[in-house]
Design a protein around this motif. Structure first.
Motif, PDB file in Angstrom:
ATOM      1  N   LEU A 104      -7.290  19.130  48.185  1.00  0.00           N
ATOM      2  CA  LEU A 104      -7.717  19.168  49.589  1.00  0.00           C
ATOM      3  C   LEU A 104      -9.192  18.775  49.718  1.00  0.00           C
ATOM      4  CD1 LEU A 104      -6.433  19.701  52.310  1.00  0.00           C
ATOM      5  CD2 LEU A 104      -7.065  22.107  52.071  1.00  0.00           C
ATOM      6  N   GLY A 105     -10.005  19.186  48.744  1.00  0.00           N
ATOM      7  CA  GLY A 105     -11.402  18.742  48.720  1.00  0.00           C
ATOM      8  C   GLY A 105     -11.480  17.230  48.677  1.00  0.00           C
ATOM      9  N   ASN A 106     -10.646  16.618  47.843  1.00  0.00           N
ATOM     10  CA  ASN A 106     -10.614  15.148  47.765  1.00  0.00           C
ATOM     11  C   ASN A 106     -10.175  14.529  49.090  1.00  0.00           C
ATOM     12  OD1 ASN A 106     -11.410  15.091  45.081  1.00  0.00           O
ATOM     13  ND2 ASN A 106      -9.320  15.035  44.297  1.00  0.00           N
ATOM     14  N   TYR A 107      -9.170  15.134  49.710  1.00  0.00           N
ATOM     15  CA  TYR A 107      -8.693  14.617  50.997  1.00  0.00           C
ATOM     16  C   TYR A 107      -9.815  14.630  52.033  1.00  0.00           C
ATOM     17  CZ  TYR A 107      -3.638  14.048  50.199  1.00  0.00           C
ATOM     18  OH  TYR A 107      -2.405  13.594  49.802  1.00  0.00           O
ATOM     19  N   TYR A 108     -10.548  15.737  52.107  1.00  0.00           N
ATOM     20  CA  TYR A 108     -11.652  15.813  53.064  1.00  0.00           C
ATOM     21  C   TYR A 108     -12.804  14.889  52.679  1.00  0.00           C
ATOM     22  CZ  TYR A 108      -9.728  19.528  55.950  1.00  0.00           C
ATOM     23  OH  TYR A 108      -8.953  20.237  56.825  1.00  0.00           O
ATOM     24  N   VAL A 114      -6.568  13.879  56.728  1.00  0.00           N
ATOM     25  CA  VAL A 114      -7.417  14.769  57.526  1.00  0.00           C
ATOM     26  C   VAL A 114      -8.649  13.966  57.933  1.00  0.00           C
ATOM     27  CG1 VAL A 114      -6.697  16.928  56.399  1.00  0.00           C
ATOM     28  CG2 VAL A 114      -8.615  15.629  55.458  1.00  0.00           C
ATOM     29  N   LYS A 115      -9.375  14.478  58.901  1.00  0.00           N
ATOM     30  CA  LYS A 115     -10.621  13.817  59.289  1.00  0.00           C
ATOM     31  C   LYS A 115     -11.654  14.040  58.181  1.00  0.00           C
ATOM     32  CE  LYS A 115     -13.989  13.540  62.959  1.00  0.00           C
ATOM     33  NZ  LYS A 115     -14.562  14.173  64.130  1.00  0.00           N
ATOM     34  N   LYS A 116     -12.340  12.980  57.797  1.00  0.00           N
ATOM     35  CA  LYS A 116     -13.361  13.074  56.751  1.00  0.00           C
ATOM     36  C   LYS A 116     -14.377  14.147  57.148  1.00  0.00           C
ATOM     37  CE  LYS A 116     -16.602  10.273  54.104  1.00  0.00           C
ATOM     38  NZ  LYS A 116     -17.121   8.926  53.877  1.00  0.00           N
ATOM     39  N   ASP A 117     -14.653  15.064  56.217  1.00  0.00           N
ATOM     40  CA  ASP A 117     -15.551  16.183  56.515  1.00  0.00           C
ATOM     41  C   ASP A 117     -16.144  16.682  55.198  1.00  0.00           C
ATOM     42  OD1 ASP A 117     -16.667  18.739  57.059  1.00  0.00           O
ATOM     43  OD2 ASP A 117     -15.301  19.027  58.748  1.00  0.00           O
ATOM     44  N   THR A 118     -17.372  16.285  54.941  1.00  0.00           N
ATOM     45  CA  THR A 118     -18.026  16.628  53.679  1.00  0.00           C
ATOM     46  C   THR A 118     -18.170  18.129  53.493  1.00  0.00           C
ATOM     47  OG1 THR A 118     -19.222  14.531  53.768  1.00  0.00           O
ATOM     48  CG2 THR A 118     -20.073  16.194  52.253  1.00  0.00           C
ATOM     49  N   SER A 119     -18.465  18.854  54.554  1.00  0.00           N
ATOM     50  CA  SER A 119     -18.639  20.306  54.406  1.00  0.00           C
ATOM     51  C   SER A 119     -17.322  20.986  54.038  1.00  0.00           C
ATOM     52  CB  SER A 119     -19.246  20.936  55.667  1.00  0.00           C
ATOM     53  OG  SER A 119     -18.374  20.814  56.762  1.00  0.00           O
ATOM     54  N   PHE A 123     -16.456  22.988  50.628  1.00  0.00           N
ATOM     55  CA  PHE A 123     -15.851  24.326  50.690  1.00  0.00           C
ATOM     56  C   PHE A 123     -14.658  24.430  49.746  1.00  0.00           C
ATOM     57  CE2 PHE A 123     -12.439  27.020  52.288  1.00  0.00           C
ATOM     58  CZ  PHE A 123     -13.073  28.248  52.316  1.00  0.00           C
ATOM     59  N   TRP A 124     -13.749  23.441  49.803  1.00  0.00           N
ATOM     60  CA  TRP A 124     -12.550  23.510  48.966  1.00  0.00           C
ATOM     61  C   TRP A 124     -12.870  23.283  47.491  1.00  0.00           C
ATOM     62  CZ3 TRP A 124      -8.981  26.400  50.428  1.00  0.00           C
ATOM     63  CH2 TRP A 124      -8.649  26.512  51.787  1.00  0.00           C
ATOM     64  N   TYR A 125     -13.847  22.415  47.202  1.00  0.00           N
ATOM     65  CA  TYR A 125     -14.268  22.264  45.812  1.00  0.00           C
ATOM     66  C   TYR A 125     -14.820  23.596  45.277  1.00  0.00           C
ATOM     67  CZ  TYR A 125     -13.964  17.118  46.067  1.00  0.00           C
ATOM     68  OH  TYR A 125     -13.528  15.823  46.182  1.00  0.00           O
ATOM     69  N   ARG A 126     -15.611  24.281  46.096  1.00  0.00           N
ATOM     70  CA  ARG A 126     -16.167  25.580  45.664  1.00  0.00           C
ATOM     71  C   ARG A 126     -15.066  26.599  45.412  1.00  0.00           C
ATOM     72  NH1 ARG A 126     -21.193  25.606  49.743  1.00  0.00           N
ATOM     73  NH2 ARG A 126     -22.678  24.589  48.368  1.00  0.00           N
ATOM     74  N   GLU A 127     -14.078  26.624  46.302  1.00  0.00           N
ATOM     75  CA  GLU A 127     -12.968  27.571  46.114  1.00  0.00           C
ATOM     76  C   GLU A 127     -12.242  27.304  44.800  1.00  0.00           C
ATOM     77  OE1 GLU A 127     -12.077  30.322  48.232  1.00  0.00           O
ATOM     78  OE2 GLU A 127     -14.129  29.777  48.773  1.00  0.00           O
ATOM     79  N   LYS A 138     -17.144  19.519  38.522  1.00  0.00           N
ATOM     80  CA  LYS A 138     -17.805  18.223  38.375  1.00  0.00           C
ATOM     81  C   LYS A 138     -18.163  17.628  39.735  1.00  0.00           C
ATOM     82  CE  LYS A 138     -15.506  17.044  34.069  1.00  0.00           C
ATOM     83  NZ  LYS A 138     -14.403  16.286  33.485  1.00  0.00           N
ATOM     84  N   GLU A 139     -17.256  17.772  40.700  1.00  0.00           N
ATOM     85  CA  GLU A 139     -17.515  17.244  42.048  1.00  0.00           C
ATOM     86  C   GLU A 139     -18.742  17.910  42.679  1.00  0.00           C
ATOM     87  OE1 GLU A 139     -16.376  14.768  43.978  1.00  0.00           O
ATOM     88  OE2 GLU A 139     -14.999  14.126  42.396  1.00  0.00           O
ATOM     89  N   LEU A 140     -18.897  19.199  42.410  1.00  0.00           N
ATOM     90  CA  LEU A 140     -20.015  19.933  42.985  1.00  0.00           C
ATOM     91  C   LEU A 140     -21.351  19.532  42.340  1.00  0.00           C
ATOM     92  CD1 LEU A 140     -18.358  23.418  43.380  1.00  0.00           C
ATOM     93  CD2 LEU A 140     -19.045  21.868  45.224  1.00  0.00           C
TER      94      LEU A 140
END
Length: 142
Positions: A104-108, A114-119, A123-127, A138-140
């Motif tokens: 889901l982080g990748n999708y955002y 979904v609508k592109k949304d870096t925040s 959030f999903w990468y952190r989770e 690594k993404e973070l």
């Protein structure tokens, strides 16, 4: 005890009855998921989607994740559908699945389904990273 009385008054079921219903639902959910796995092994992808859908709708997190993947790849569904994939990945992510959270982080990050949304991506990468997902970590960093 007070909460049990409230539930009984609202539903007409005792706490014990609700517990039995929940257990039966969970057992059915696992059975649906197992049937989906069997159908996948047999390469009957439409049947896979049917069983995963039933398990996913009963709250089976891995079925939600796999159903998202089925829509993402287009296997067993009428057409590849990133919006529907995002819906199922979101359910799995909200239910704590780190793989779904990373996806889901990748999708955002790129706006897929979904609508592109870096925040929201962060959030999903952190989770996912909190649960030890190395790709999310690594993404973070990047």
């Amino acid at each position: 005890l007070e909460r049990e009385r409230e539930i009984e008054a609202a539903t007409g079921f005792t706490g014990k009855q609700i517990e039995e219903i929940a257990k039966k639902t969970l057992e059915e959910s696992r059975d649906f998921f197992s049937r989906g796995n069997a159908a996948f092994i047999l390469k009957d992808y439409k049947e896979t989607v049917l069983w995963y859908g039933m398990a996913a709708n009963n709250g089976h997190v891995n079925a939600q994740l796999r159903l998202g993947w089925m829509y993402e790849t287009g296997l067993g569904v009428d057409k590849q559908d990133y919006n529907e994939a995002a819906k199922w990945y979101t359910k799995a992510a909200e239910n704590g699945n780190p793989n779904a959270q990373f996806i889901l982080g990748n999708y955002y990050k790129v706006g897929l389904g979904v609508k592109k949304d870096t925040s929201k991506a962060v959030f999903w990468y952190r989770e996912a990273a909190k649960q030890g997902d190395p790709n999310a970590q690594k993404e973070l960093i990047n």
